[in-house]
Design an enzyme around this catalytic site. Structure first.
Site, mmCIF file in Angstrom:
data_model
loop_
_atom_site.group_PDB
_atom_site.id
_atom_site.type_symbol
_atom_site.label_atom_id
_atom_site.label_comp_id
_atom_site.label_asym_id
_atom_site.label_seq_id
_atom_site.Cartn_x
_atom_site.Cartn_y
_atom_site.Cartn_z
ATOM 1 N N ASP A 1 0.873 -1.174 0.000
ATOM 2 C CA ASP A 1 0.000 0.000 0.000
ATOM 3 C C ASP A 1 0.910 1.223 0.000
ATOM 4 O O ASP A 1 2.120 1.116 0.195
ATOM 5 C CB ASP A 1 -0.897 -0.016 1.251
ATOM 6 C CG ASP A 1 -1.778 1.212 1.337
ATOM 7 O OD1 ASP A 1 -2.416 1.569 0.326
ATOM 8 O OD2 ASP A 1 -1.828 1.862 2.404
ATOM 9 N N SER A 2 0.300 2.394 -0.157
ATOM 10 C CA SER A 2 1.086 3.617 -0.081
ATOM 11 C C SER A 2 1.549 3.899 1.354
ATOM 12 O O SER A 2 2.427 4.730 1.562
ATOM 13 C CB SER A 2 0.231 4.793 -0.562
ATOM 14 O OG SER A 2 -0.904 4.904 0.269
ATOM 15 N N TYR B 1 -0.818 8.455 -2.452
ATOM 16 C CA TYR B 1 -0.852 8.192 -3.883
ATOM 17 C C TYR B 1 -2.107 8.809 -4.507
ATOM 18 O O TYR B 1 -2.114 9.190 -5.675
ATOM 19 C CB TYR B 1 -0.924 6.682 -4.159
ATOM 20 C CG TYR B 1 0.348 5.895 -3.976
ATOM 21 C CD1 TYR B 1 1.489 6.440 -3.383
ATOM 22 C CD2 TYR B 1 0.403 4.568 -4.409
ATOM 23 C CE1 TYR B 1 2.633 5.673 -3.228
ATOM 24 C CE2 TYR B 1 1.553 3.813 -4.256
ATOM 25 C CZ TYR B 1 2.663 4.357 -3.662
ATOM 26 O OH TYR B 1 3.794 3.597 -3.508
ATOM 27 N N GLY B 2 -3.169 8.845 -3.715
ATOM 28 C CA GLY B 2 -4.502 9.101 -4.257
ATOM 29 C C GLY B 2 -4.740 10.489 -4.814
ATOM 30 O O GLY B 2 -5.718 10.725 -5.516
ATOM 31 N N CYS C 1 -4.506 -1.560 -1.840
ATOM 32 C CA CYS C 1 -4.560 -0.123 -2.071
ATOM 33 C C CYS C 1 -5.612 0.126 -3.145
ATOM 34 O O CYS C 1 -5.481 -0.367 -4.278
ATOM 35 C CB CYS C 1 -3.189 0.365 -2.541
ATOM 36 S SG CYS C 1 -3.160 2.101 -3.015
ATOM 37 N N THR D 1 -6.256 2.827 -4.669
ATOM 38 C CA THR D 1 -5.746 3.704 -5.720
ATOM 39 C C THR D 1 -4.964 2.902 -6.762
ATOM 40 O O THR D 1 -5.207 3.026 -7.970
ATOM 41 C CB THR D 1 -4.845 4.790 -5.093
ATOM 42 O OG1 THR D 1 -5.592 5.450 -4.070
ATOM 43 C CG2 THR D 1 -4.376 5.783 -6.114
ATOM 44 N N GLU E 1 -2.416 8.556 8.576
ATOM 45 C CA GLU E 1 -0.950 8.468 8.614
ATOM 46 C C GLU E 1 -0.379 9.277 9.779
ATOM 47 O O GLU E 1 0.699 8.985 10.281
ATOM 48 C CB GLU E 1 -0.344 8.956 7.287
ATOM 49 C CG GLU E 1 -0.591 8.029 6.106
ATOM 50 C CD GLU E 1 0.216 6.723 6.135
ATOM 51 O OE1 GLU E 1 1.342 6.720 6.657
ATOM 52 O OE2 GLU E 1 -0.315 5.701 5.640
ATOM 53 N N CYS F 1 -10.847 2.906 0.123
ATOM 54 C CA CYS F 1 -9.419 3.137 0.350
ATOM 55 C C CYS F 1 -9.077 2.341 1.595
ATOM 56 O O CYS F 1 -9.800 2.408 2.596
ATOM 57 C CB CYS F 1 -9.163 4.625 0.561
ATOM 58 S SG CYS F 1 -7.533 5.002 1.242
ATOM 59 N N THR F 2 -7.982 1.607 1.539
ATOM 60 C CA THR F 2 -7.681 0.694 2.650
ATOM 61 C C THR F 2 -7.270 1.421 3.937
ATOM 62 O O THR F 2 -7.209 0.794 4.990
ATOM 63 C CB THR F 2 -6.568 -0.292 2.249
ATOM 64 O OG1 THR F 2 -5.461 0.465 1.722
ATOM 65 C CG2 THR F 2 -7.078 -1.262 1.192
ATOM 66 N N HIS F 3 -7.013 2.711 3.835
ATOM 67 C CA HIS F 3 -6.749 3.452 5.070
ATOM 68 C C HIS F 3 -8.036 3.639 5.890
ATOM 69 O O HIS F 3 -7.973 3.796 7.105
ATOM 70 C CB HIS F 3 -6.205 4.855 4.755
ATOM 71 C CG HIS F 3 -4.740 4.899 4.474
ATOM 72 N ND1 HIS F 3 -4.192 4.419 3.312
ATOM 73 C CD2 HIS F 3 -3.697 5.385 5.207
ATOM 74 C CE1 HIS F 3 -2.867 4.618 3.334
ATOM 75 N NE2 HIS F 3 -2.554 5.200 4.476
#
Ligand code: DGL
Length: 272
Positions: A10-11, A42-43, A73, A75, A151, A185-187
């Site tokens: 992932d990012s 990244y998005g 991810c 994105t 993040e 989005c996996t976040h």
């Protein structure tokens, strides 16, 4: 049987939502996790950049001798799927599995999709949902501030800043009367309690990291690629910025420490 690790990337921290699930459904598997914490997000970037990053990320995982690659991810899954599909090992992304889970969950056919700007622009989830049932009504919304909040560790359910941002982003989707919301989005599953609080009861949240992990487990089983029982298991985490912040949030989210297993690498030395 194949004792090589599963590669997940992932990012940044988002792909840990897939790792958490993999650890539950395939506790005997080794995992190499790559989070591009030095280049996240990244998005909000253009297609060329996302493609270049995705190529390097997958080249790194292949250098670790992985038996499959999971693009955890939304994105990358939306914009750079072709890179994964060209690999010599099985490739799994988050779009199809999440759309399938949402289609199974919805009763009223009204489905919300939240993701990064690149994901929402690509229309990837909507297309996948409409392929399953063209009568679905899909309500997309980009939520670009969620990734930096996660993040930066603003992940506690009682965090006021994250709640206010969520209220602003989710108001139109809530007003549309969706009964299912894809956290595309996996976040976002990392702040699922906040999102659930804003959406209210009666809305099913689809965790894209979890669904992709379940799809990976199925694919490995179907292709006879699971590890041998009792094979030594290793989980390693690789990041592209100082590991401290990653380790703190990862520990909070995974419920166990990743210290001593997290190291920094130079992703720019991998081919594009
Ligand atoms: N977690 C990623 C996704 O699923 C990327 C977030 C970002 O880097 O913008 O889209």
């Amino acid at each position: 049987m194949d004792n090589r690790p599963i590669g997940v990337f992932d990012s940044g921290l988002g792909g840990l939502t897939a790792v958490k699930q993999l650890e539950q459904v395939l506790p005997g598997e080794s995992i190499v996790y790559f989070g591009d914490t030095g280049r996240v997000p990244y998005g909000s970037r253009g297609k060329d950049t996302i493609l270049r990053y995705a190529k390097q990320d997958m080249a790194f995982l292949l250098s670790q001798n992985v038996k499959a690659v999971l693009a955890a991810c939304g994105t990358v899954s939306s914009v750079a799927r072709s890179v994964g599909e060209a690999l010599s090992v099985p490739f799994i992304d988050v779009i199809g599995p999440s759309a399938k889970a949402a289609a199974a969950a919805t009763k009223n056919g009204r489905i919300g999709v939240i993701g990064t700007a690149a994901t929402i622009q690509s229309d990837s989830y909507r297309s996948a949902l409409l392929r399953i049932n063209h009568k679905f009504e899909v309500f997309p919304q980009a939520c670009p501030l969620f990734v930096p909040l996660v993040e930066s560790g603003f992940v506690a359910p009682q965090d006021e800043v994250t709640r206010l941002v969520a209220e602003r982003y989710l108001a139109p989707i809530r007003a549309a009367g969706v009964d299912t919301l894809i956290l595309g989005c996996t976040h976002y599953p990392i702040i699922a309690p906040t999102i659930a609080g804003v959406m209210g009861k009666g809305v099913t949240l689809i965790d894209s990291g979890r669904e992709a992990a379940l799809a990976t487990a199925e694919a490995l089983k179907a292709q006879g690629l699971l590890s041998q029982e009792g094979a030594p298991r290793q989980v390693g985490y690789y990041v592209t910025d100082t590991p401290e912040n990653f380790m703190n949030v990862a520990e909070l989210f995974l419920g166990h420490s990743v210290e001593g297993r997290t190291q920094r690498i130079d992703i720019e030395s991998y081919p594009t």
